[in-house]
Design a protein around this motif. Structure first.
Motif, PDB file in Angstrom:
ATOM      1  N   HIS A  26      14.412   0.448   5.731  1.00  0.00           N
ATOM      2  CA  HIS A  26      13.344   1.043   6.542  1.00  0.00           C
ATOM      3  C   HIS A  26      11.997   0.539   6.045  1.00  0.00           C
ATOM      4  O   HIS A  26      11.725   0.540   4.844  1.00  0.00           O
ATOM      5  N   TRP A  27      11.154   0.159   6.991  1.00  0.00           N
ATOM      6  CA  TRP A  27       9.886  -0.458   6.625  1.00  0.00           C
ATOM      7  C   TRP A  27       8.993   0.460   5.811  1.00  0.00           C
ATOM      8  O   TRP A  27       8.263  -0.017   4.930  1.00  0.00           O
ATOM      9  N   LEU A  28       9.025   1.767   6.059  1.00  0.00           N
ATOM     10  CA  LEU A  28       8.158   2.666   5.304  1.00  0.00           C
ATOM     11  C   LEU A  28       8.613   2.806   3.855  1.00  0.00           C
ATOM     12  O   LEU A  28       7.779   2.957   2.958  1.00  0.00           O
ATOM     13  N   ALA A  31       7.449  -0.463   2.227  1.00  0.00           N
ATOM     14  CA  ALA A  31       6.008  -0.448   2.013  1.00  0.00           C
ATOM     15  C   ALA A  31       5.620   0.502   0.887  1.00  0.00           C
ATOM     16  O   ALA A  31       4.724   0.203   0.079  1.00  0.00           O
ATOM     17  N   SER A  32       6.282   1.640   0.816  1.00  0.00           N
ATOM     18  CA  SER A  32       5.970   2.610  -0.240  1.00  0.00           C
ATOM     19  C   SER A  32       6.328   2.063  -1.614  1.00  0.00           C
ATOM     20  O   SER A  32       5.584   2.258  -2.584  1.00  0.00           O
ATOM     21  N   VAL A  53      11.226   8.324  -0.138  1.00  0.00           N
ATOM     22  CA  VAL A  53      10.776   8.147   1.246  1.00  0.00           C
ATOM     23  C   VAL A  53      11.971   8.005   2.178  1.00  0.00           C
ATOM     24  O   VAL A  53      11.956   8.511   3.310  1.00  0.00           O
ATOM     25  N   VAL A  57      12.536   9.400   6.077  1.00  0.00           N
ATOM     26  CA  VAL A  57      12.470   8.511   7.245  1.00  0.00           C
ATOM     27  C   VAL A  57      13.840   8.147   7.797  1.00  0.00           C
ATOM     28  O   VAL A  57      13.940   7.688   8.936  1.00  0.00           O
ATOM     29  N   ALA A 142       4.033   9.423  -1.626  1.00  0.00           N
ATOM     30  CA  ALA A 142       4.339   8.940  -0.274  1.00  0.00           C
ATOM     31  C   ALA A 142       5.372   9.835   0.399  1.00  0.00           C
ATOM     32  O   ALA A 142       5.239  10.183   1.582  1.00  0.00           O
ATOM     33  N   TYR A 146       4.915  12.018   3.948  1.00  0.00           N
ATOM     34  CA  TYR A 146       5.740  11.917   5.153  1.00  0.00           C
ATOM     35  C   TYR A 146       6.489  13.216   5.432  1.00  0.00           C
ATOM     36  O   TYR A 146       6.696  13.573   6.591  1.00  0.00           O
ATOM     37  N   ALA A 151       7.212  11.627   9.780  1.00  0.00           N
ATOM     38  CA  ALA A 151       7.298  10.178   9.955  1.00  0.00           C
ATOM     39  C   ALA A 151       7.906   9.926  11.328  1.00  0.00           C
ATOM     40  O   ALA A 151       8.695  10.742  11.821  1.00  0.00           O
TER      41      ALA A 151
END
Length: 597
Positions: A26-28, A31-32, A53, A57, A142, A146, A151
């Motif tokens: 998952h992109w989040l 990124a986190s 995260v 998400v 993070a 969320y 999210a």
């Protein structure tokens, strides 16, 4: 050529840099994790941040009440693979007699009775304490954000909620309150806050506030205080709430058996890795309490074969790989379990015996190997017309054919720390959400058998044999790659094809991840209702009509799965010859991402 050449183009580049790399499903989460690296954290700080995260998400694929398996090497000891053990055991009251007395012949696939002790959060905290550098509040920031604000809900999560909407409305009102905001199934992209879980994370941080020491001893004490708070909070809330009978996947109502004492007694920790040599590399996996050694056995069987027989892009290679997988997964179900020994299963002699069974035609027999003095366990081979062939974890049979799987995250940093973690369990559809916590417990006990003869029998205090199975690869005595994938019984299969393409075919990681994938369903499902499929190969159509036709001629029941549907791999690595870090991620589902610099 002996091996199909790698493609000239990929869906995205294999990322390269020298600072740090992160990849996940998952992109989040990616990124986190990368944000933590940018703030000066190391790979362990980053992977923990991304892991929490993922709870928020990808709630249909993992949760705080679930479990995880990780494998890593540190910059200080790059030649020693270490397994992060976050698989909780069966509760003291989870006995075969109790389940049989409730009229069950299998552990249910959904409901609190199938809950192992939750292990994921304690494992993340132990990893952070022992190998990270940052404070818990910074690492969790993070995830708290969320959870507090929401999210964007994935389309796959929405599809899962829709399939279990009736179950939630009729039997699990606490899950309905959490996942049907306003009384309706949310649309994809909806922000669905989880304030109860945000409060849990805040309470973990607050638990360490009384520790004033700013040094490493104080930091470790603060994290241990958070672990104690987690056990106290979850043990009380889960045991009280799930003691009320509630609907299970079998259609009956049962009370869970997990207690405060079960949760308090569990400590996540570390295991030695199981390893096998293959083509100048050492591949490291978790032990026989996972399915990880099946990949090692497959590599031992395939190692002496000509390169042309290891190419997943050809009918010859695909056939040999599929037939090998059938053998090693039969060995998994006959011999693997918590405490099982691997020396004979990974020996030269056993690999040769299994290799001799590889023929030109597809087998439709379940064929475990024999070990001296050990009678292979023969699970019941049920053909169930209502089960979904090839489904990934968790299959919600008889209440909807949702295809979830799990999550994965990899991180490598500029110092040379490298880690892969596969968290799962505690899916939003596993059991009723616990209102005080904002999440449910997992159902990993469904992988045990209600038969004392099974190496993976249900036993209080024993770990269920999990499908979670990340991989670490070493070369010249140092770690060079970490990878993994969701996918239940397909995890080792997809990783095997990717490893063969990289270690034999010379593919880059992104080329190997993008390449057409396949897997067999000729196995005993690890998930309820534990059905067996005697044959069947799912292939991505991009593998080509000629390959598909030849597989069919060899006797395989081939199922075309579309062009981009199989495999969820991500990977990070270290090119030690060039001093470069790299990362790659799965394009399927338009969800997984890698990043770095």
């Amino acid at each position: 050529m002996a091996f199909t050449p790698p493609p000239a183009f990929t869906t995205r580049p294999t990322l390269e840099g020298t600072f740090g790399m992160s990849a996940s499903t998952h992109w989040l989460a990616t990124a986190s994790a990368q944000a933590v690296l940018e703030r000066g954290g190391n790979a362990f700080d980053a992977v923990v941040a991304g892991g929490f995260v993922l709870h928020v998400v990808e709630p249909h694929l993992n949760g705080p009440g679930g479990d995880l398996v990780g494998v890593f090497a540190t910059a200080d000891d790059p030649g020693r693979p270490v397994v992060l053990m976050g698989q909780g055991p069966a509760p003291a009251g989870a006995t075969i007699e109790h389940f049989r007395g409730a009229g069950l012949d299998l552990v249910p696939g959904a409901g609190g009775l199938a809950a192992a002790v939750p292990g994921a959060v304690d494992a993340w905290l132990v990893l952070l304490r022992d190998h990270g550098t940052m404070e818990l509040a910074d690492v969790l920031s993070a995830a708290v954000h969320y959870a507090r604000d929401g999210a964007p809900l994935l389309p796959q999560a929405v599809a899962t909620i829709r399939r279990v909407e009736g179950l939630f409305r009729e039997h699990w009102p606490s899950s309905s309150a959490l996942w049907l905001p306003g009384g309706d199934v949310p649309e994809p992209g909806t922000l669905v806050p989880n304030p109860a879980y945000a409060d849990v994370l805040d309470r973990l941080v607050a638990a360490g506030h009384s520790v004033r020491d700013d040094g490493p001893i104080g930091r470790a004490a603060r994290i241990d205080a958070a672990r104690d708070e987690w056990k106290r909070l979850v043990g009380a809330a889960a045991s009280d709430f799930l003691a009320q009978p509630h609907r299970h996947s079998t259609g009956g109502d049962h009370a869970a058996v997990i207690t405060r004492e079960d949760v308090a007694a569990f400590d996540a920790g570390y295991d030695d890795a199981a390893t096998a040599e293959f083509r100048g590399h050492v591949v490291a996996k978790a032990g026989a309490w996972t399915q990880g050694p099946a990949l090692l056995e497959a590599l031992r069987i395939l190692d002496p074969l000509p390169d042309a027989e290891l190419d997943p892009s050809t009918a010859r290679g695909a056939h040999m790989i599929v037939e090998t997988i059938k053998l090693v997964l039969a060995d998994r179900d006959a011999h693997f379990g918590d405490g099982a020994r691997l020396d004979r299963l990974l020996s030269d002699g056993f690999a040769a015996e299994r290799r001799a069974l590889l023929g030109p035609r597809a087998s439709d027999q379940w064929r475990p190997g024999a070990l001296a003095g050990v009678e292979p366990f023969h699970p019941p081979l049920h053909l169930d017309p209502d089960a979904l062939p090839g489904a990934q974890e968790p299959t919600i049979a008889r209440t909807g054919d949702t295809r979830g799987d799990t999550c994965h995250i990899d991180v490598v940093d500029r110092w040379g720390n490298i880690v892969a973690v596969t968290p799962s369990g505690g899916w939003l559809q596993s059991s009723p959400a616990i209102p005080e916590l904002g999440f449910c417990l997992g159902t990993r006990l469904q992988m045990t058998w209600l038969d004392e003869a099974a190496p993976a029998a249900l036993r209080p205090g024993a770990r269920p044999r999990t499908t979670l199975t990340p991989t670490l690869v070493l070369r010249d005595g140092r770690a060079v790659m970490a990878l993994g994938t969701p996918g239940g019984d397909q995890q080792e299969q997809w990783q095997l094809s990717a490893l063969l393409r990289m270690l034999v075919g010379g593919y880059s990681a992104q080329q190997a991840i993008d390449a057409p994938a396949l897997h067999t369903i000729a196995l005993v499902d690890s998930f309820w209702p534990r059905t067996w499929h005697p044959d069947g190969v799912f292939v991505e159509d991009r593998i080509g009509d000629a390959v598909i036709a030849e597989l069919a001629e060899r006797g395989h029941a081939v199922v075309r799965a579309g062009d981009w549907s199989l495999g969820r791999l991500s990977a990070v690595g270290i090119d030690r010859d060039r001093g470069v870090l790299w990362a790659a991620a799965n394009p399927r589902g338009i969800q997984g991402y890698a990043t770095g610099r």
